[in-house]
Design an enzyme around this catalytic site. Structure first.
Site, PDB file in Angstrom:
ATOM      1  CB  THR A  45      -0.956   0.007   1.217  1.00 50.54           C
ATOM      2  OG1 THR A  45      -1.729  -1.182   1.200  1.00 50.54           O
ATOM      3  CG2 THR A  45      -1.884   1.190   1.247  1.00 50.54           C
TER       4      THR A  45
ATOM      5  NE  ARG B 283      -8.332  -8.493   1.783  1.00 48.19           N
ATOM      6  CZ  ARG B 283      -7.589  -7.377   1.792  1.00 48.19           C
ATOM      7  NH1 ARG B 283      -7.376  -6.720   0.670  1.00 48.19           N
ATOM      8  NH2 ARG B 283      -7.082  -6.923   2.913  1.00 48.19           N
TER       9      ARG B 283
HETATM   10  N1  GLY Z   1      -3.743  -2.577   3.455  1.00 44.33           N
HETATM   11  C1  GLY Z   1      -4.175  -3.045   2.205  1.00 44.33           C
HETATM   12  C2  GLY Z   1      -5.112  -4.143   2.254  1.00 44.33           C
HETATM   13  O1  GLY Z   1      -5.124  -4.931   3.221  1.00 44.33           O
HETATM   14  O2  GLY Z   1      -5.867  -4.294   1.347  1.00 44.33           O
END
Ligand code: GLY
Length: 306
Positions: A161, A189
């Site tokens: 990220t 997701r």
């Molecule tokens: N921090 C990114 C995710 O878990 O999608």
């Protein structure tokens, strides 16, 4: 507002960064901090600064956001991004989007339109209708990520990220976060990145935060809001960030990191992964301070690695 000290801090993810990727992480975070700082210097708003910096990280396949994102269980790239404005508590987010070159720009546009989380085809239609740059969904799959997915290689060095927080000359704070999610994630997701309070938070009364790490661990401890609430007693952002990571480790398992900027322009970050790529810039510095480990001295562009 008088005596505001504009500042920007970016992150390229909390994860293990292999030795051969350290220079690329430094260079990418430095470029993002410089891009955001240029917007700050020309009078841009904190939200514009955050968007400019994250677009640089999204364009760099070193990072797990847009181009270079990790692939899901179906071998596709699905992207999440969000932005929050500390002046109004306005926010916007997109989740599980494909073929949107800069998800952070889509999140910014959603924020300007009305606060909501738009996902999948609806978010893609919104981006198209608002003139944002679209591409074939395959165009965001990097060769390296495709090979790792095809070979089912164990991924050890995916920085997780990207994000940015900024304080502009008017004393306004903003936060933004963008991700390709987790390696092999189920189609559809959506992690913490798209969720206000988890992947990001901004409130001019306290500060702004962007997080990185395992979404399934970040969400139950509302990591970004936990960090911002810890500023309320006047704590330094370093202490607030560490408090948030300590809370995560006490309550759930998982790796995470966060960057925090307070309303005075003080900077902090913390992580429990091996490494975390970070760069920050303030008027007191002649160039961004750049790190992949907090306990090491910052790396300077003038001594940039080969
Ligand atoms: N921090 C990114 C995710 O878990 O999608």
């Amino acid at each position: 507002m008088n005596n505001v000290k504009p500042a920007i801090i970016v992150h390229g993810g909390a994860k293990e960064i292999s030795e051969d990727k350290v220079a690329a992480n430094h260079a990418g975070c430095r470029a993002a901090a410089e891009a955001g700082w240029n917007v700050l210097q020309s009078g841009g708003s904190a939200a514009q600064v955050v968007e400019a910096a994250i677009r640089v990280l999204e364009s760099d396949q070193t990072f797990n956001a847009s181009l270079g994102s990790t692939l899901n269980s179906e071998g596709g790239v699905e992207l999440d991004a969000a932005m929050m404005d500390g002046a109004t508590l306005g926010w916007g987010a997109v989740g599980a989007v494909q073929g949107v070159r800069h998800p952070i720009s889509a999140a910014h546009k959603v924020m300007e339109d009305k606060p909501r989380l738009l996902v999948a085809r609806g978010a893609e239609r919104f981006a198209l209708e608002h003139g944002l740059e679209m591409c074939a969904k395959e165009a965001l799959i990097s060769e390296e990520q495709y090979q790792e997915w095809k070979e089912e290689a164990e991924v050890v060095d995916r920085p997780n990220t990207v994000g940015c927080v900024a304080l502009d000359a008017n004393g306004n704070l903003a936060a933004g976060t963008s991700t390709g999610g987790t390696t092999g994630q189920a189609q559809g997701r959506i992690g913490d990145t798209a969720l206000v309070g988890c992947g990001l938070y901004a409130d001019n009364r306290l500060g702004a935060c962007s997080t990185t790490g395992d979404g399934e661990s970040i969400i139950p401890v509302v990591l970004a809001k936990t960090a911002i609430d810890a500023l309320a007693d006047g704590s330094h952002p370093d202490k607030a960030a560490q408090h948030a990571i300590d809370t995560l480790m006490e309550r759930v398992e998982g790796e995470a990191g966060c960057i925090v900027l307070d309303r005075q322009g003080r900077i902090g970050w913390a992580y429990n992964s091996q490494d975390m790529a970070v760069a920050y810039m303030t008027a007191d510095l002649s160039e961004p301070a750049v790190f992949t480990r907090k306990d090491k001295d910052p790396v300077h562009a003038s001594k940039a690695e080969q």
